[in-house]
Design an enzyme around this catalytic site. Sequence first.
Site, short mmCIF file in Angstrom:
data_model
loop_
_atom_site.label_atom_id
_atom_site.label_comp_id
_atom_site.label_asym_id
_atom_site.label_seq_id
_atom_site.Cartn_x
_atom_site.Cartn_y
_atom_site.Cartn_z
N CYS A 94 32.83 49.48 43.66
CA CYS A 94 33.85 50.30 44.55
C CYS A 94 32.69 51.69 44.84
O CYS A 94 33.06 52.33 45.77
CB CYS A 94 34.79 50.83 43.83
SG CYS A 94 35.55 49.67 42.81
N HIS A 101 39.51 36.88 38.18
CA HIS A 101 38.28 36.66 39.04
C HIS A 101 36.90 37.35 38.13
O HIS A 101 35.82 37.24 38.59
CB HIS A 101 38.29 37.34 40.36
CG HIS A 101 38.15 38.86 40.47
ND1 HIS A 101 37.13 39.37 40.83
CD2 HIS A 101 39.13 39.72 40.30
CE1 HIS A 101 37.38 40.81 41.10
NE2 HIS A 101 38.69 40.95 40.71
N GLY A 127 43.82 42.88 38.61
CA GLY A 127 43.65 43.68 37.57
C GLY A 127 44.34 45.32 38.11
O GLY A 127 44.85 45.85 37.40
N SER A 128 44.02 45.49 39.48
CA SER A 128 44.38 46.90 39.88
C SER A 128 45.94 46.93 40.03
O SER A 128 46.28 47.83 39.55
CB SER A 128 43.78 47.08 41.46
OG SER A 128 42.38 46.89 41.25
C1 LIG Z 1 37.38 44.58 38.35
C2 LIG Z 1 38.20 45.66 37.53
C3 LIG Z 1 39.30 46.04 37.77
C4 LIG Z 1 40.30 45.66 39.01
O1 LIG Z 1 40.67 44.15 39.00
P1 LIG Z 1 40.86 43.57 40.37
O2 LIG Z 1 41.39 42.15 39.96
O3 LIG Z 1 39.70 43.36 40.98
O4 LIG Z 1 42.07 44.35 41.05
C5 LIG Z 1 40.09 46.86 37.19
N1 LIG Z 1 39.63 47.55 35.58
C6 LIG Z 1 38.35 46.92 35.39
C7 LIG Z 1 37.57 47.41 34.18
C8 LIG Z 1 37.68 46.06 36.34
O5 LIG Z 1 36.27 45.69 35.89
#
Ligand SMILES: *Cc1c(COP(=O)(O)O)cnc(C)c1O
Length: 393
Positions: free
Chosen positions: A325, A201, A71-72
């Site tokens: 975080c 995930h 997601g990041s």
């Molecule tokens: C968990 C999350 C992310 C980051 O996703 P990752 O796969 O952990 O990098 C980004 N935005 C939101 C809203 C999230 O909950």
Amino acid sequence: MKNVYMDYAATTFVKPEVLEEMMPYFTEKFGNPSSFYEISRITKRAIDESRGKIAKALNSESDEVYFTGGGSEADNWAIKGIASAYKNKGNHIITTKIEHHAVLHTCEYLEKQGYKVTYLDVDKEGFINLDDLRNAITDETILVSIMFANNEIGTIQPVKEIGAICKERGVLFHTDAVQAVGNVPVDVKDMNIDLLSLAGHKIYGPKGIGVLYIRKGVRIHNLIHGGGQERARRAGTENIAGIVGLGKAIELATENLDEHMNKMSKLRDKLIDGLLKIPHTNLNGPRGDKRLPGNVNVCFRFIEGESILLSLDFEGVSASSGSACTSGSLDPSHVLLAIGLPHERAHGSLRLTMGDRTTDEDVEYVLEVVPPIIERLRNMSPLWEDYIKKGEK
Ligand SMILES: *Cc1c(COP(=O)(O)O)cnc(C)c1O
């Protein structure tokens, strides 16, 4: 010892059906999809199939789906890639004060590179004001990035309306839908979404795999340069097992969406109702269908979120004080500050997020262990002592 996991917004387990589909791609079907022999064709086909499943879940075309490392990365790519590709059109980006750090810190980085960023305020339930958005858009605006659903307080934004405004004004719209996909209906066409991030995930798939949906016709620069994978837009040998797992996970999540939403909303409302019986307790975020089905976030006044977490951990309950975080740091959550909570209250927050394996009994157990914890912690709290002595100011 009880073991109650209530941190699904931080990450989920991998469903057994998902893991099962992934396994052969580690051992037998390991070919590099860019090569020219049968085991490569097998992996190439597996990627195409997964891409198709994701497109179906989002109502996009297959060739609008790009795999990322999570997601990041998808958030970083969307924002930096658009900022760079549309630099000649303008240098203004609009986002909100309650985004995930993957969006916020990316925007802050771009500010240092000379871009201008507007961080929209939200109301006390976490909603943006659509007129604020309309008023913020200028001739220089190239991108609006507003999250679909908030990871801390569960607020679901009016995404379709936001999309319509952006479309009308000729501005691209990116949404971080990491918390939304698999929990509420998402449709990129109907909602006028140009770019969308999701992650494996958070929806019972593996970690380290995500997607950026990029509508056809949107220009974007690469974040990762190298080989020609992902139609030359995202280099690097594909995470085949992850891709297969994400495809299966999103298929399962969207198949059972109505049932899942129903079950989660019932558990959520039961937990909220029970927790609000504790004196001086407030719910953060809205109630009803504008809140993520599995999300509960409350503030207990006069105590610290961290001490609640420790006590809950001792009782076998895994929870969070906000986003993963921020736990471990002493800064209160930026989301809780943005909805107008004073620092003192923002420190006493507890997020409980539920999912597939959460049962009625889990909710009852939490409702049994939380009240005595709060009472004990308040009895040790100088803030509480002050309050009792002087009465509320
Ligand atoms: C968990 C999350 C992310 C980051 O996703 P990752 O796969 O952990 O990098 C980004 N935005 C939101 C809203 C999230 O909950």
